[in-house]
Design an enzyme around this catalytic site. Structure first.
Site, PDB file in Angstrom:
ATOM      1  N   GLU A  84     -38.164 -12.017  37.258  1.00 29.24           N
ATOM      2  CA  GLU A  84     -37.765 -10.900  36.467  1.00 29.24           C
ATOM      3  C   GLU A  84     -38.140  -9.410  37.106  1.00 29.24           C
ATOM      4  O   GLU A  84     -38.605  -9.938  37.974  1.00 29.24           O
ATOM      5  CB  GLU A  84     -38.501 -11.085  34.712  1.00 29.24           C
ATOM      6  CG  GLU A  84     -40.211 -11.252  34.919  1.00 29.24           C
ATOM      7  CD  GLU A  84     -40.400 -11.622  33.487  1.00 29.24           C
ATOM      8  OE1 GLU A  84     -40.990 -10.813  32.930  1.00 29.24           O
ATOM      9  OE2 GLU A  84     -40.671 -12.499  33.252  1.00 29.24           O
ATOM     10  N   CYS A 139     -45.720  -9.142  32.509  1.00 26.93           N
ATOM     11  CA  CYS A 139     -45.407 -10.463  33.979  1.00 26.93           C
ATOM     12  C   CYS A 139     -45.211 -11.229  33.199  1.00 26.93           C
ATOM     13  O   CYS A 139     -45.603 -12.029  32.609  1.00 26.93           O
ATOM     14  CB  CYS A 139     -46.054 -10.221  35.127  1.00 26.93           C
ATOM     15  SG  CYS A 139     -45.793  -8.208  35.942  1.00 26.93           S
TER      16      CYS A 139
END
Length: 339
Positions: free
Chosen positions: A86, A327
């Site tokens: 990501e 995250c």
């Protein structure tokens, strides 16, 4: 071997080894890193040369999530092997900043980080890091001016690929991003900090600190059991001196754990004498960590105490907070069927 991991010199040697002139290597480098492309079949290279080229690494946009609160975009990228990573694109007055991943997963074990909960799957290649930037630029017809290695993974745990990525991104025949517009975030891998310092590159170093006390930091960040705070701060000083740069210290505020006045005083004392900027971060909670974020009042009080003592400090602006925030959460929530 992936062909878009190579430097111009390596590509020139590759071209000659495959019966082509050296300039074909420079053409390849420009195609990959200035044009930001991987569709070699649409290049002006000879077809017989293209047919000899092995794997080309890629990171395709698999899903895009757009914040309703601001212009932040969060991405899931799909790698050639199907793994997902990501990243985040942020728009500021000065331009576009992109946060990228350096590993699939992470093995550092920080208790409040979603990236590490399933461990490390594998390292990313330098080309897979580059492709995160180039793919987003092509999708939105923009130029990313600042790159932040703060997505999933510990950059120092993938040191060689990360260093090559930084040099390729900086190369004048490619993207030509200034080293001063690159930020590398580490949980505190001292050996890696010292290796990077010896490179003499003026890359901004961000260190995830989160506690001024060894016992608490060891509880929330296992890396502290290998490199304690004294060793870490000494390495930060060496890095600052070698690169003539200021170190950013990331400090996630956790209610009742590390957000008191005593913590602020201890944090200031720990960093005193170091060219440092403290970035306060409200905790983004995950299921596996049962602590909560500090109140807005506690965060402001912590900041004011640091400022009273003379520290440079800011509270991180929360961008895209309506999308899976920290995250690893985006990837994990998608794979878990939540998104």
């Amino acid at each position: 071997m992936s062909i878009n991991n190579l430097t111009p010199e390596e590509l020139e040697a590759y071209a000659e080894a495959h019966g082509e002139k050296k300039f074909r290597g420079k053409q390849l480098f420009t195609f990959f890193n200035k044009s930001g492309r991987v569709d070699l079949e649409h290049s002006n290279l000879p077809k017989n040369f293209i047919n000899q080229i092995p794997r080309v690494d890629d990171a395709k946009i698999f899903r895009t999530y757009v914040s309703k609160l601001d212009d932040t975009k969060k991405f899931l990228f799909e790698l050639n092997d199907g793994n997902l990573i990501e990243g985040v694109l942020m728009h500021y007055k000065h331009g576009y900043s992109q946060c990228i991943s350096t590993q699939v997963g992470c093995r550092m074990g920080c208790v409040f980080c979603a990236s590490t909960k399933k461990g490390l799957v594998r390292n990313l290649t330098s080309a897979e890091m580059l492709r995160q930037v180039y793919t987003v630029e092509a999708a939105y017809h923009i130029k990313v001016s600042n790159v932040i290695l703060m997505g999933s993974g510990e950059p120092m745990d993938n040191y060689d690929n990360v260093l090559k990525f930084l040099k390729l991104l900086h190369h004048p025949q490619g993207h030509h991003t200034s080293y001063r517009n690159m930020t590398l975030s580490t949980c505190g891998v001292v050996d890696g900090i010292d290796k990077l310092a010896r490179e003499g590159l003026p890359i901004t170093l961000a260190i995830s600190l989160h506690s001024p006390y060894n016992d608490l930091r060891s509880d929330i960040m296992p890396i502290n059991r290998k490199y304690n705070l004294e060793e870490l701060i000494a390495a930060a000083k060496r890095y600052s001196e070698a690169t003539s740069s200021r170190i950013t210290f990331e400090y996630t505020l956790i209610a009742g754990e590390n957000d008191t006045r005593d913590h602020a005083v201890a944090l200031y004392s720990l960093l005193k004498g170091l060219r440092a900027h403290i970035n306060l971060i409200p905790l983004n909670a995950i299921e596996e960590y049962d602590k909560g974020r500090s109140t807005a009042e506690a965060i402001q009080s912590f900041k004011k105490e640091l400022e009273r003592l003379g520290a440079e400090v800011t509270i991180r602006r929360e961008l895209g907070s309506d999308i899976s925030a920290s995250c690893g959460q985006l990837r994990r929530n998608f794979e878990g069927g939540i998104l």
